[in-house]
Motif scaffolding. Structure first.
Motif, short mmCIF file in Angstrom:
data_model
loop_
_atom_site.label_atom_id
_atom_site.label_comp_id
_atom_site.label_asym_id
_atom_site.label_seq_id
_atom_site.Cartn_x
_atom_site.Cartn_y
_atom_site.Cartn_z
N UNK A 153 52.93 -40.59 11.95
CA UNK A 153 51.67 -41.23 12.30
C UNK A 153 50.63 -40.17 12.60
N UNK A 154 49.42 -40.50 12.23
CA UNK A 154 48.29 -39.58 12.31
C UNK A 154 48.16 -38.93 13.70
N UNK A 155 48.41 -37.64 13.74
CA UNK A 155 48.26 -36.81 14.95
C UNK A 155 49.19 -37.21 16.10
N UNK A 156 50.02 -38.21 15.88
CA UNK A 156 50.84 -38.70 16.98
C UNK A 156 51.99 -37.73 17.25
N UNK B 88 53.54 -51.09 12.69
CA UNK B 88 54.62 -50.37 13.37
C UNK B 88 55.76 -51.31 13.72
N UNK C 223 39.36 -43.95 17.35
CA UNK C 223 40.15 -44.10 16.12
C UNK C 223 39.23 -44.35 14.92
N UNK D 74 41.65 -33.83 17.79
CA UNK D 74 41.84 -34.95 16.88
C UNK D 74 42.63 -36.07 17.56
N UNK D 75 42.18 -37.29 17.37
CA UNK D 75 42.76 -38.41 18.11
C UNK D 75 44.02 -38.91 17.40
N UNK D 76 44.95 -39.41 18.18
CA UNK D 76 46.18 -39.99 17.62
C UNK D 76 45.91 -41.42 17.20
N UNK D 77 46.30 -41.76 15.99
CA UNK D 77 46.11 -43.13 15.51
C UNK D 77 47.47 -43.75 15.20
N UNK D 78 47.98 -44.59 16.08
CA UNK D 78 49.32 -45.14 15.90
C UNK D 78 49.42 -46.00 14.64
N UNK E 85 37.17 -41.29 13.96
CA UNK E 85 37.96 -40.27 13.25
C UNK E 85 38.11 -40.63 11.77
#
Lengths: 374, 248
Positions: free
Chosen positions: B139-142, A350, A325, B89-93, A328
């Motif tokens: 959310x980013x890439x989520x 969230x 994270x 690309x990584x998911x960033x919650x 990125x």
């Protein structure tokens, strides 16, 4: 059954108004093994003198009654019976209880505010609060804990048939505060309960939110956010006791920890009793450990005594910030500190987004921002 | 005018040496394709240049306009003008696309964009890449599909306007329509002539949309053959077998 030798249902069966029914904890008990008793300033063993300076004030919108009543008032102790030593201590030591009543079918536009403000750690204070939401009424209660105190209390939320209660409990104590409370919600038929706990301050906070049901169709959401700094012990012990059919519960607690000796404890107990067919429950705890020297203990326990559940699950994760994270975000030019803040804010945000009261949500968010800026 | 100069770059992951002396120069206005079989070290090159912590530099230099990127942190490299469009690309919650993009643009351009202008640029960029407006709040890439992630990478490329862009298998996993949309984005980025592109790919397909000026064949952690666009045609016809055999 998790780590316990005994079933949950037996672990939680002890309840009494009588202090003598509870042994002074030694720290070896399942219920006390995570809590640093020496830092309780005598709340657990009767040595704390009741000379504390905690001022509790209620601000209620029109149409809501708020009274200070004596110990003999029939509304006290009806929904909740003390379940441990400190809870019983508080029950036996408070002088007057605050009783707030939202009348039948009233829909409040403004939140009910309860301020619990401490004036120092010399001597302990005990409190008792009862919030009654009568059938089909809708209310919001915000309880704010501030200042410095050695404080133990029991809070009863009695949510009537078809009523809705939203509670935000903010523990924004100063660094030396010790706070041990039970917050119990009793849900009648088709009642809705939404709890949001935010624990940021204090030397030791041990909060035990619990839910019971007296009719079918009850719906409870328990959310919590905590930020643990060096030396702090912030403990949340949840219990949802499903004893009626077709009720729902959802628990989601998230915390971030940083600094030497930062300690978070989360216990999530859910019991689904034989009668509680059609129960739908899920509990989740996630911890983000930001530095060495911080520690999170997370123990979800689920005991199912009926074969007919709609859904039951739990999950617990404790981990570091994800390097991927951070990479990125940094790869897009965002400096490390800001990337870290974005990720942590996202992780807690969230949940915070779920607070439906704008003003409270903004306050909680800025309190978290302040923690991140430390 | 900018120049990215990779000099004798050697990179290891743990004890394993992956890149064995890569030499490559990319100038503004040029598009270089790096092609090679799986496991040849193409992605390692991309991530090592960007500064991913998994990769250890064991030798060489990566100079952007004379400044050694390897001396800089990941974010400093990005601010210096490097961009890596990632393969996964990584998911960033909990971090929204719009919040992320605004933070990135602010960081790279050195000042916060005017809100109205940013909203306008963002909308134009998303429209051009056929990205739904609702994406900005996600959310980013989520939960993004593979194609959505790649389009979002190109959106960042267009908003951040780096000096040199490295595209790591941006074409992989895309259907033809998505490939065309993504390629158009890359071509918009190229058309000023002030930017350089290092396009890493396994397949020649994307090169029909994004025409390279130079093609480099990668095998066993280094460049083994170089040529013009015609080299891609040869690879298309003959595959990588001759190179993998030679290096084995």
């Amino acid at each position: 059954m998790g780590l316990n030798e005994k079933p949950l249902s037996t672990l939680h069966e002890k309840a009494s108004y009588d202090l003598d029914d509870f042994e002074v904890p030694t720290g070896r008990e399942e219920a006390w093994r995570f809590t640093p008793l020496a830092r309780l300033r005598g709340l657990h063993n009767g040595t704390a003198e009741v000379t504390g300076q905690v001022l509790t004030q209620a601000y209620t919108p029109a149409g809501v009654s708020s009274e200070w009543v004596g110990r003999d008032d029939a509304r006290i102790g009806r929904a909740y019976v003390p379940a441990d030593r400190i809870s019983a201590q508080a029950y036996n030591a408070f002088e007057k209880a605050l009783v707030v009543t939202v009348p039948k079918e009233a829909v409040l536009a403004e939140p009910i505010r309860v301020e619990v403000r401490g004036g120092g750690v010399d001597g302990a204070s005990y409190g008792h609060i009862v919030v009654v939401v009568e059938p089909l009424a809708e209310a919001i209660v915000v309880i704010e804990h501030q200042g410095s105190a050695v404080y133990a209390s029991n809070v009863e939320f009695v949510v009537g048939d078809g009523a809705t209660l939203r509670v935000v409990s903010l523990q924004d104590w100063q660094d030396d505060a010790v706070h041990v409370s039970h917050h119990h919600a009793q849900l009648a038929k088709d009642a809705t309960f939404r709890s949001f706990v935010v624990t940021l301050g204090g030397d030791l906070v041990r909060l035990s939110p619990s839910v019971s049901y007296t009719g079918p169709g009850g719906d409870a959401d328990l959310a919590g956010v905590y930020f643990v700094d060096a030396g702090q012990h912030l403990e949340h012990r949840l219990l949802v006791d499903h004893s009626r059919p077709d009720c729902r519960s959802n628990v989601d607690y998230r915390g971030a920890l940083q600094g030497e000796g930062a300690h978070a404890v989360w216990i999530g107990d859910v019991i689904i009793r034989v009668e509680a067919e059609g129960t739908d429950t899920y509990e989740l705890n996630r911890n983000l450990i930001l530095t060495d020297g911080a520690r999170a203990d997370s123990v979800p326990n689920l005991e199912i005594l009926t074969g007919e559940v709609a859904g039951a699950g739990h999950a617990s994760t404790s981990g570091r910030l994800d390097d991927e994270h951070i990479f990125y975000l940094q790869a897009r030019g965002i400096p490390f500190d800001e990337a870290r803040r974005l990720v942590i804010r996202g992780f807690l945000g969230q949940l915070i987004e779920k607070i439906q009261i704008d003003e409270i949500r903004d306050r909680v968010m800025s309190a978290v921002e302040a923690e991140l800026a430390r | 005018m900018s120049t990215l100069e990779i000099r004798d770059l050697q990179v290891a992951v743990g004890d394993k040496q992956i890149l064995n002396g890569v030499n490559l120069t990319v100038k503004s206005g040029e598009t270089h394709a790096i092609m090679g079989p799986n496991g040849s070290g193409k992605s390692t090159l991309a991530y090592a240049i960007a500064g991913h912590p998994k990769y250890t530099i064991t030798g060489g230099q990566v100079l952007l306009d004379g400044v050694d990127m390897l001396e800089l942190s990941v974010d400093e490299r990005a601010r210096a003008g490097l961009f890596l469009a990632m393969q996964y690309p990584v998911e960033v919650p909990g971090v929204s696309v719009s919040n992320f993009l605004r933070s990135a643009v602010t960081a790279v351009h050195g000042e916060a964009p005017k809100l109205r202008q940013f909203a306008k640029d963002l909308k134009a960029g998303m429209d051009a890449l056929h990205i739904d407006a609702a994406f900005a709040q996600r959310n980013l890439n989520e939960g993004f599909s593979g194609g959505e992630k790649k389009r979002h990478e190109i959106l960042q490329l267009e908003l951040l306007k780096p000096k040199i862009a490295i595209l790591d298998e941006t074409d992989s996993g895309l259907d033809v329509d998505a490939l065309r949309v993504v390629s158009e984005g890359v071509n918009r980025f190229r058309e000023t002539g002030e930017t350089g592109v290092l396009l890493i790919t396994h397949y020649t397909r994307i090169l029909r949309y994004v025409k390279p000026d130079f093609v480099h064949v990668f095998a066993a952690g280094k460049v083994v053959e170089e040529g013009g666009p015609e080299l891609a045609d040869k690879l298309e016809a003959e595959g990588y077998e001759q190179y993998t055999r030679a290096s084995a």
